[in-house]
Design an enzyme around this catalytic site. Structure first.
Site, mmCIF file in Angstrom:
data_model
loop_
_atom_site.group_PDB
_atom_site.id
_atom_site.type_symbol
_atom_site.label_atom_id
_atom_site.label_comp_id
_atom_site.label_asym_id
_atom_site.label_seq_id
_atom_site.Cartn_x
_atom_site.Cartn_y
_atom_site.Cartn_z
ATOM 1 N N LYS A 89 0.853 -1.188 0.000
ATOM 2 C CA LYS A 89 0.000 0.000 0.000
ATOM 3 C C LYS A 89 0.888 1.236 0.000
ATOM 4 C CE LYS A 89 -4.076 1.927 0.224
ATOM 5 N NZ LYS A 89 -3.590 2.922 -0.759
ATOM 6 N N LYS A 113 5.168 3.548 8.293
ATOM 7 C CA LYS A 113 3.971 4.388 8.419
ATOM 8 C C LYS A 113 2.711 3.526 8.441
ATOM 9 C CE LYS A 113 3.732 7.874 5.572
ATOM 10 N NZ LYS A 113 3.894 8.618 4.293
ATOM 11 N N LYS A 125 5.452 1.872 -3.039
ATOM 12 C CA LYS A 125 5.368 3.212 -3.620
ATOM 13 C C LYS A 125 5.602 3.099 -5.116
ATOM 14 C CE LYS A 125 4.709 7.522 -2.226
ATOM 15 N NZ LYS A 125 3.697 7.931 -1.249
ATOM 16 N N GLY A 164 -3.019 8.004 -4.376
ATOM 17 C CA GLY A 164 -2.463 9.213 -4.960
ATOM 18 C C GLY A 164 -1.282 9.734 -4.161
ATOM 19 N N ASP A 165 -0.610 10.723 -4.710
ATOM 20 C CA ASP A 165 0.500 11.396 -4.052
ATOM 21 C C ASP A 165 0.703 12.703 -4.820
ATOM 22 O OD1 ASP A 165 2.761 10.691 -1.924
ATOM 23 O OD2 ASP A 165 3.798 11.692 -3.569
ATOM 24 N N ASN A 239 -3.691 19.119 -2.272
ATOM 25 C CA ASN A 239 -4.786 18.539 -1.498
ATOM 26 C C ASN A 239 -4.534 18.604 0.011
ATOM 27 O OD1 ASN A 239 -7.244 16.748 -1.367
ATOM 28 N ND2 ASN A 239 -5.755 15.396 -0.431
#
Length: 304
Positions: A89, A113, A125, A164-165, A239
């Site tokens: 994830k 995290k 990632k 998203g990132d 965001n």
């Protein structure tokens, strides 16, 4: 040679020119040194060597057609770092600075995290050196479709669930999900951050920014203070930053800065949230436009 130093030497020898990844790994390993020295089982079973080496690294070419009809080529990455606790994830980042070292650094930190949430999710990632800035909706759609045409074979609800990132918001997630559904024929939860109309979650858009403020609020409460009346600086204008500012106002604070890749805005009266949302969520343009609406604010370009 100490255990952590030996591991870092191995990383630098086997994964050359990945400075960001070395830094992240070293910071984590040094913080764990007391535990590693206390319990010999970590060294006996090579736990750290296994954690710092991704389970899978996927590098692929992304070709897409721009609005001029010309073929463009970018690099795509997905680092599936650790699935000990559950499916990989972690977000997808579209930015010209993206390379294998940065994605590995982000994926490595994502392991820890995600584990701290207590949820059964691993760490990963991905992303591309594609730059969404200045691109039309059509170009971004075609890039996302091409990106997913390769990525889809490596992800799934029980395998790897991207999000998203930087450079990847609800629009991009929508394009990616649409292509995944087209290729697989399956409507399933393979991406998070989707719009509400196609399976997204309530408050997902606001969650990260709100969470940053709740964290600060709890830190202040531990010192007998509150956010009420505090003047706050916020980095970014995407965001996370937008909804950080929204929650700061709700709790009585005054955020006075925002920034993007071109410069920074300082507004001593407080950042106008309505203007910021119009610039970044609707117009999708530079913060220079903020000064046109609020001439008393100060704009400092990156060059200065």
């Amino acid at each position: 040679m100490p255990y952590t130093a030996k591991t870092m030497e191995y990383l630098k020898r086997t994964s050359p020119a990945q400075t960001e990844f070395y830094q992240a790994a070293e910071e984590v390993l040094l913080s764990l040194a007391p535990l590693l020295d206390k319990d010999p089982r970590y060294k006996k079973h090579n736990i750290i060597e296994r954690i710092v080496e991704p389970e899978r690294q996927i590098l692929f070419r992304v070709t897409w057609i721009d609005d001029k009809g010309e073929v463009q080529v970018n690099k795509g990455f997905r680092i599936e770092f650790n699935s000990c606790l559950g499916p990989y994830k972690g977000g997808l980042r579209f930015h010209p600075s993206v390379n294998a070292g940065i994605i590995k650094f982000l994926g490595f930190e994502q392991i820890f995290k995600n584990s701290l949430t207590g949820l059964p999710i691993g760490g990963g990632k991905g992303g591309s050196d594609f730059d969404p800035k200045g691109k039309s909706d059509g170009e971004i759609m075609r890039f996302c479709q091409s990106f997913m045409t390769e990525l889809y074979r490596h992800i799934g609800p029980t395998i790897d669930v991207p999000a998203g990132d930087i450079g990847v918001g609800g629009r991009e997630i929508g394009y990616l999900f649409g292509q995944y559904k087209r290729l697989t024929g399956r409507y399933e939860g393979v991406l998070t951050g989707k719009g509400l109309n196609w399976g997204g979650s309530l408050v997902r858009t606001e969650a990260t920014g709100y969470g940053a403020v709740y964290f600060a609020q709890n830190m202040l409460e531990a010192r007998g203070e509150t956010l009420e009346g505090k003047v706050c600086t916020v980095s970014g204008s995407g965001n996370v930053a937008i909804y950080t500012i929204e929650k700061l106002y709700e709790l009585g604070a005054k955020p006075v800065t925002v920034s993007d890749s071109r410069g920074m805005v300082y507004d001593k009266h407080g950042i106008n949230l309505e203007t910021l949302k119009e610039i970044k969520e609707v117009q999708k343009t530079s913060l220079e436009a903020y000064i046109k609406e609020h001439p008393n604010a100060e704009y400092t370009p990156v060059s200065e």
